[in-house]
Motif scaffolding. Structure first.
Motif, mmCIF file in Angstrom:
data_model
loop_
_atom_site.group_PDB
_atom_site.id
_atom_site.type_symbol
_atom_site.label_atom_id
_atom_site.label_comp_id
_atom_site.label_asym_id
_atom_site.label_seq_id
_atom_site.Cartn_x
_atom_site.Cartn_y
_atom_site.Cartn_z
ATOM 1 N N THR A 62 0.794 -0.997 -0.119
ATOM 2 C CA THR A 62 -0.090 0.014 -0.076
ATOM 3 C C THR A 62 0.930 1.492 -0.014
ATOM 4 O O THR A 62 0.612 2.190 -0.551
ATOM 5 C CB THR A 62 -0.874 -0.097 1.302
ATOM 6 N N GLU A 63 1.960 1.220 1.003
ATOM 7 C CA GLU A 63 2.638 2.427 0.955
ATOM 8 C C GLU A 63 3.612 2.612 -0.587
ATOM 9 O O GLU A 63 3.595 3.681 -0.842
ATOM 10 C CB GLU A 63 3.844 2.189 2.112
ATOM 11 N N MET A 64 3.838 1.465 -1.194
ATOM 12 C CA MET A 64 4.628 1.593 -2.333
ATOM 13 C C MET A 64 3.663 2.202 -3.598
ATOM 14 O O MET A 64 4.144 3.120 -4.043
ATOM 15 C CB MET A 64 4.937 0.386 -2.866
ATOM 16 N N ALA A 65 2.157 1.892 -3.202
ATOM 17 C CA ALA A 65 1.499 2.340 -4.171
ATOM 18 C C ALA A 65 1.215 3.775 -4.168
ATOM 19 O O ALA A 65 1.329 4.505 -5.239
ATOM 20 C CB ALA A 65 -0.004 1.776 -4.284
ATOM 21 N N VAL A 66 1.196 4.491 -2.792
ATOM 22 C CA VAL A 66 1.025 5.574 -2.782
ATOM 23 C C VAL A 66 2.131 6.623 -2.948
ATOM 24 O O VAL A 66 2.002 7.550 -3.798
ATOM 25 C CB VAL A 66 0.482 5.752 -1.323
ATOM 26 N N ARG A 67 3.153 6.006 -2.379
ATOM 27 C CA ARG A 67 4.757 6.930 -2.717
ATOM 28 C C ARG A 67 5.079 7.033 -4.052
ATOM 29 O O ARG A 67 5.442 7.826 -4.606
ATOM 30 C CB ARG A 67 5.575 6.365 -1.946
ATOM 31 N N ARG A 68 4.927 5.671 -4.818
ATOM 32 C CA ARG A 68 5.117 5.679 -6.357
ATOM 33 C C ARG A 68 4.497 6.572 -7.151
ATOM 34 O O ARG A 68 4.865 7.357 -8.056
ATOM 35 C CB ARG A 68 5.311 4.203 -6.633
ATOM 36 N N LEU A 69 3.030 6.492 -6.926
ATOM 37 C CA LEU A 69 2.264 7.738 -7.786
ATOM 38 C C LEU A 69 2.436 8.971 -7.500
ATOM 39 O O LEU A 69 2.693 9.666 -8.379
ATOM 40 C CB LEU A 69 0.794 7.091 -7.497
ATOM 41 N N LEU A 78 2.097 17.953 -10.489
ATOM 42 C CA LEU A 78 0.530 17.665 -10.415
ATOM 43 C C LEU A 78 0.364 17.523 -8.840
ATOM 44 O O LEU A 78 1.389 16.862 -8.327
ATOM 45 C CB LEU A 78 0.164 16.488 -11.205
ATOM 46 N N PRO A 79 -0.602 17.710 -8.494
ATOM 47 C CA PRO A 79 -0.927 17.574 -6.872
ATOM 48 C C PRO A 79 -0.777 16.200 -6.459
ATOM 49 O O PRO A 79 -1.411 15.403 -7.356
ATOM 50 C CB PRO A 79 -2.396 18.210 -6.585
ATOM 51 N N PRO A 80 -0.428 15.764 -5.392
ATOM 52 C CA PRO A 80 -0.577 14.375 -4.577
ATOM 53 C C PRO A 80 -2.163 13.824 -4.423
ATOM 54 O O PRO A 80 -2.916 14.793 -4.195
ATOM 55 C CB PRO A 80 0.210 14.460 -3.194
ATOM 56 N N VAL A 81 -2.135 12.630 -4.759
ATOM 57 C CA VAL A 81 -3.398 12.099 -4.496
ATOM 58 C C VAL A 81 -3.472 11.405 -3.008
ATOM 59 O O VAL A 81 -2.453 11.138 -2.537
ATOM 60 C CB VAL A 81 -3.813 11.086 -5.429
ATOM 61 N N THR A 82 -4.727 11.107 -2.697
ATOM 62 C CA THR A 82 -4.810 10.515 -1.283
ATOM 63 C C THR A 82 -4.422 9.034 -1.267
ATOM 64 O O THR A 82 -4.588 8.364 -2.387
ATOM 65 C CB THR A 82 -6.391 10.556 -0.812
ATOM 66 N N PRO A 83 -3.956 8.457 -0.141
ATOM 67 C CA PRO A 83 -3.964 6.814 -0.363
ATOM 68 C C PRO A 83 -5.015 6.144 -1.027
ATOM 69 O O PRO A 83 -4.951 5.304 -1.751
ATOM 70 C CB PRO A 83 -3.834 6.345 1.309
ATOM 71 N N GLU A 84 -6.290 6.470 -0.737
ATOM 72 C CA GLU A 84 -7.524 5.767 -1.341
ATOM 73 C C GLU A 84 -7.342 5.949 -2.753
ATOM 74 O O GLU A 84 -7.729 5.031 -3.485
ATOM 75 C CB GLU A 84 -8.912 6.490 -0.758
#
Length: 241
Positions: A62-69, A78-84
Protein backbone atom coordinates in the motif's frame (compact mmCIF):
# COMPACT_ATOMS: atom_id res chain seq x y z
CA UNK A 1 27.66 -14.72 -33.15
CA UNK A 2 24.23 -14.12 -31.66
CA UNK A 3 22.52 -17.26 -30.40
CA UNK A 4 19.85 -15.78 -28.10
CA UNK A 5 17.44 -12.87 -28.36
CA UNK A 6 16.08 -11.78 -24.99
CA UNK A 7 13.33 -9.23 -24.38
CA UNK A 8 12.20 -6.84 -21.70
CA UNK A 9 8.42 -6.93 -21.13
CA UNK A 10 6.94 -3.63 -20.01
CA UNK A 11 6.75 -1.01 -22.78
CA UNK A 12 8.86 -3.26 -25.01
CA UNK A 13 6.47 -6.07 -25.91
CA UNK A 14 3.36 -3.93 -25.41
CA UNK A 15 2.36 -0.29 -24.95
CA UNK A 16 2.46 0.22 -21.17
CA UNK A 17 1.54 3.88 -21.32
CA UNK A 18 -1.99 3.24 -22.63
CA UNK A 19 -3.23 1.25 -19.57
CA UNK A 20 -1.39 3.66 -17.26
CA UNK A 21 -3.14 6.71 -18.72
CA UNK A 22 -6.52 4.95 -18.81
CA UNK A 23 -6.21 4.10 -15.11
CA UNK A 24 -4.94 7.52 -14.07
CA UNK A 25 -7.30 9.74 -16.08
CA UNK A 26 -10.34 9.45 -13.77
CA UNK A 27 -8.11 9.86 -10.70
CA UNK A 28 -6.41 13.13 -11.62
CA UNK A 29 -9.16 14.47 -13.94
CA UNK A 30 -7.03 16.31 -16.47
CA UNK A 31 -7.98 17.50 -19.97
CA UNK A 32 -7.76 14.69 -22.53
CA UNK A 33 -5.10 16.69 -24.40
CA UNK A 34 -2.78 16.73 -21.37
CA UNK A 35 0.38 14.72 -22.06
CA UNK A 36 1.12 12.41 -19.14
CA UNK A 37 4.31 11.03 -20.66
CA UNK A 38 6.64 12.59 -18.01
CA UNK A 39 4.46 11.18 -15.22
CA UNK A 40 4.46 7.76 -16.88
CA UNK A 41 8.23 7.81 -17.34
CA UNK A 42 8.76 8.86 -13.71
CA UNK A 43 6.50 6.02 -12.56
CA UNK A 44 8.51 3.51 -14.58
CA UNK A 45 11.88 4.82 -13.37
CA UNK A 46 10.90 4.01 -9.79
CA UNK A 47 10.08 0.38 -10.55
CA UNK A 48 13.27 -1.35 -9.37
CA UNK A 49 13.65 0.76 -6.23
CA UNK A 50 9.99 0.43 -5.27
CA UNK A 51 9.92 -3.36 -5.57
CA UNK A 52 13.22 -3.61 -3.68
CA UNK A 53 11.76 -1.66 -0.76
CA UNK A 54 8.72 -3.91 -0.62
CA UNK A 55 10.93 -7.00 -0.80
CA UNK A 56 13.08 -5.70 2.06
CA UNK A 57 10.01 -4.95 4.18
CA UNK A 58 10.68 -1.21 4.37
CA UNK A 59 7.47 -0.48 2.45
CA UNK A 60 4.14 -2.24 2.43
CA UNK A 61 2.48 -2.74 -0.95
CA UNK A 62 0.00 0.00 0.00
CA UNK A 63 2.78 2.40 0.89
CA UNK A 64 4.50 1.62 -2.40
CA UNK A 65 1.34 2.38 -4.36
CA UNK A 66 0.93 5.76 -2.67
CA UNK A 67 4.56 6.89 -2.67
CA UNK A 68 5.28 5.73 -6.21
CA UNK A 69 2.26 7.42 -7.75
CA UNK A 70 2.70 10.70 -5.89
CA UNK A 71 6.39 10.85 -6.78
CA UNK A 72 5.45 10.33 -10.43
CA UNK A 73 2.80 13.04 -10.31
CA UNK A 74 5.35 15.41 -8.80
CA UNK A 75 7.41 15.07 -12.00
CA UNK A 76 4.81 17.25 -13.74
CA UNK A 77 4.01 19.38 -10.67
CA UNK A 78 0.65 17.66 -10.35
CA UNK A 79 -0.94 17.59 -6.88
CA UNK A 80 -0.56 14.43 -4.79
CA UNK A 81 -3.50 12.09 -4.38
CA UNK A 82 -4.89 10.48 -1.26
CA UNK A 83 -3.98 6.92 -0.29
CA UNK A 84 -7.51 5.88 -1.30
CA UNK A 85 -7.07 7.42 -4.75
CA UNK A 86 -3.65 5.82 -5.19
CA UNK A 87 -5.06 2.40 -4.39
CA UNK A 88 -7.99 3.02 -6.75
CA UNK A 89 -5.47 3.84 -9.48
CA UNK A 90 -3.52 0.67 -8.72
CA UNK A 91 -6.63 -1.49 -8.96
CA UNK A 92 -7.68 0.19 -12.21
CA UNK A 93 -4.18 -0.20 -13.64
CA UNK A 94 -4.18 -3.93 -12.90
CA UNK A 95 -7.55 -4.23 -14.66
CA UNK A 96 -6.31 -2.32 -17.69
CA UNK A 97 -3.24 -4.57 -17.92
CA UNK A 98 -5.55 -7.52 -18.52
CA UNK A 99 -6.19 -6.17 -22.03
CA UNK A 100 -2.63 -5.68 -23.24
CA UNK A 101 -1.56 -6.83 -26.70
CA UNK A 102 1.78 -7.25 -28.46
CA UNK A 103 3.00 -4.31 -30.50
CA UNK A 104 2.06 -4.73 -34.17
CA UNK A 105 4.43 -6.94 -36.13
CA UNK A 106 6.01 -8.63 -33.11
CA UNK A 107 4.16 -11.93 -33.44
CA UNK A 108 5.29 -12.41 -37.04
CA UNK A 109 8.87 -11.54 -36.11
CA UNK A 110 8.83 -13.93 -33.15
CA UNK A 111 7.65 -16.75 -35.41
CA UNK A 112 10.75 -16.26 -37.55
CA UNK A 113 13.16 -15.68 -34.65
CA UNK A 114 12.12 -18.90 -32.90
CA UNK A 115 13.32 -20.92 -35.91
CA UNK A 116 16.87 -19.66 -35.46
CA UNK A 117 17.52 -18.38 -31.91
CA UNK A 118 16.92 -19.19 -28.29
CA UNK A 119 14.37 -16.65 -27.04
CA UNK A 120 14.03 -15.35 -23.52
CA UNK A 121 12.73 -12.65 -21.21
CA UNK A 122 14.33 -10.69 -18.37
CA UNK A 123 11.88 -8.49 -16.48
CA UNK A 124 11.74 -6.63 -13.19
CA UNK A 125 8.78 -7.27 -10.91
CA UNK A 126 6.93 -9.90 -8.95
CA UNK A 127 7.04 -13.25 -10.71
CA UNK A 128 3.30 -13.96 -10.66
CA UNK A 129 2.48 -10.45 -11.89
CA UNK A 130 4.97 -10.54 -14.74
CA UNK A 131 4.10 -14.09 -15.79
CA UNK A 132 0.44 -13.06 -15.98
CA UNK A 133 1.42 -10.39 -18.51
CA UNK A 134 3.52 -12.88 -20.46
CA UNK A 135 0.52 -15.22 -20.66
CA UNK A 136 -1.83 -12.43 -21.77
CA UNK A 137 0.63 -11.58 -24.51
CA UNK A 138 0.74 -15.30 -25.44
CA UNK A 139 4.52 -15.27 -25.28
CA UNK A 140 4.49 -18.93 -24.20
CA UNK A 141 4.09 -19.71 -27.93
CA UNK A 142 7.71 -18.67 -28.42
CA UNK A 143 9.44 -18.72 -25.03
CA UNK A 144 9.73 -21.58 -22.55
CA UNK A 145 9.18 -20.89 -18.86
CA UNK A 146 12.78 -21.66 -17.93
CA UNK A 147 13.90 -18.89 -20.31
CA UNK A 148 11.85 -16.27 -18.42
CA UNK A 149 13.73 -14.61 -15.56
CA UNK A 150 12.10 -12.15 -13.15
CA UNK A 151 13.91 -9.96 -10.67
CA UNK A 152 12.00 -11.60 -7.82
CA UNK A 153 13.22 -15.11 -8.62
CA UNK A 154 16.74 -13.94 -9.48
CA UNK A 155 17.10 -11.92 -6.30
CA UNK A 156 18.50 -9.21 -8.56
CA UNK A 157 16.88 -6.40 -10.50
CA UNK A 158 17.89 -4.42 -13.55
CA UNK A 159 20.02 -2.31 -13.82
CA UNK A 160 22.25 -4.78 -11.95
CA UNK A 161 24.25 -6.46 -14.75
CA UNK A 162 24.36 -9.69 -12.73
CA UNK A 163 20.79 -10.51 -13.72
CA UNK A 164 22.01 -10.81 -17.31
CA UNK A 165 24.82 -13.10 -16.17
CA UNK A 166 22.22 -15.25 -14.45
CA UNK A 167 20.35 -15.54 -17.73
CA UNK A 168 23.56 -16.56 -19.52
CA UNK A 169 23.85 -19.50 -17.13
CA UNK A 170 20.24 -20.47 -17.77
CA UNK A 171 20.74 -20.44 -21.52
CA UNK A 172 24.24 -21.92 -21.31
CA UNK A 173 25.62 -19.13 -23.46
CA UNK A 174 28.41 -16.58 -23.29
CA UNK A 175 27.51 -12.90 -22.89
CA UNK A 176 28.79 -12.17 -26.41
CA UNK A 177 26.22 -14.61 -27.81
CA UNK A 178 23.21 -12.74 -26.39
CA UNK A 179 21.32 -9.62 -27.38
CA UNK A 180 18.81 -7.77 -25.21
CA UNK A 181 15.94 -5.65 -26.49
CA UNK A 182 14.35 -3.07 -24.22
CA UNK A 183 12.86 0.40 -24.07
CA UNK A 184 14.75 1.82 -21.07
CA UNK A 185 18.26 3.13 -21.67
CA UNK A 186 19.56 2.77 -18.10
CA UNK A 187 17.88 -0.50 -17.11
CA UNK A 188 18.00 -2.26 -20.48
CA UNK A 189 20.69 -0.86 -22.76
CA UNK A 190 23.34 0.27 -20.27
CA UNK A 191 22.88 -2.71 -17.94
CA UNK A 192 23.02 -5.25 -20.77
CA UNK A 193 26.14 -3.65 -22.25
CA UNK A 194 27.81 -3.67 -18.84
CA UNK A 195 27.13 -7.40 -18.71
CA UNK A 196 28.86 -7.88 -22.07
CA UNK A 197 25.68 -8.34 -24.12
CA UNK A 198 24.67 -6.57 -27.27
CA UNK A 199 21.75 -4.22 -26.68
CA UNK A 200 19.05 -2.99 -29.03
CA UNK A 201 17.17 0.11 -27.85
CA UNK A 202 13.46 0.25 -28.68
CA UNK A 203 13.27 4.01 -28.17
CA UNK A 204 9.65 4.53 -29.15
CA UNK A 205 9.27 7.30 -26.52
CA UNK A 206 11.94 9.37 -28.32
CA UNK A 207 14.13 9.78 -25.23
CA UNK A 208 17.62 11.27 -25.14
CA UNK A 209 20.62 9.18 -24.11
CA UNK A 210 21.51 10.57 -20.66
CA UNK A 211 25.22 9.85 -21.12
CA UNK A 212 27.50 8.73 -23.89
CA UNK A 213 29.25 5.94 -22.05
CA UNK A 214 27.20 3.06 -23.47
CA UNK A 215 25.96 3.21 -27.04
CA UNK A 216 23.18 0.85 -28.21
CA UNK A 217 24.20 -1.57 -30.93
CA UNK A 218 20.97 -0.72 -32.74
CA UNK A 219 18.22 1.85 -32.09
CA UNK A 220 14.69 1.72 -33.48
CA UNK A 221 11.92 4.21 -32.82
CA UNK A 222 8.62 2.52 -33.64
CA UNK A 223 7.08 -0.97 -33.86
CA UNK A 224 7.57 -1.18 -37.63
CA UNK A 225 11.29 -0.49 -37.26
CA UNK A 226 11.49 -3.05 -34.45
CA UNK A 227 9.86 -5.68 -36.66
CA UNK A 228 12.30 -4.89 -39.48
CA UNK A 229 15.27 -5.21 -37.09
CA UNK A 230 14.08 -8.55 -35.73
CA UNK A 231 13.42 -9.92 -39.20
CA UNK A 232 16.89 -8.77 -40.26
CA UNK A 233 18.33 -10.96 -37.50
CA UNK A 234 16.75 -13.99 -39.16
CA UNK A 235 18.72 -13.33 -42.36
CA UNK A 236 22.16 -12.95 -40.79
CA UNK A 237 24.96 -15.18 -41.92
CA UNK A 238 27.05 -16.98 -39.30
CA UNK A 239 29.79 -14.40 -39.77
CA UNK A 240 27.49 -11.47 -39.00
CA UNK A 241 27.53 -9.61 -35.72
Amino acid sequence: MIKAVVFDVDDTLYDQKAPFVAALAPIVQLPSSFDLTPTFQAYRRQSAQAYARVASGSWSTTEMAVRRLNAALHAQDLPPVTPEAALAFQEAYVRELQHIKLFPGLAAALDRLKERYQLGIITNGHTDHQLAKVMRLKMHQWIDRDAILTSEEAGLAKPDPQIFTTMNRRLNLRASESVYIGDCYSMDVKAAKQAGWQAFWFNHRNLEIPDGDWIPDQTVENPAELQDLLLALTTLTKASF
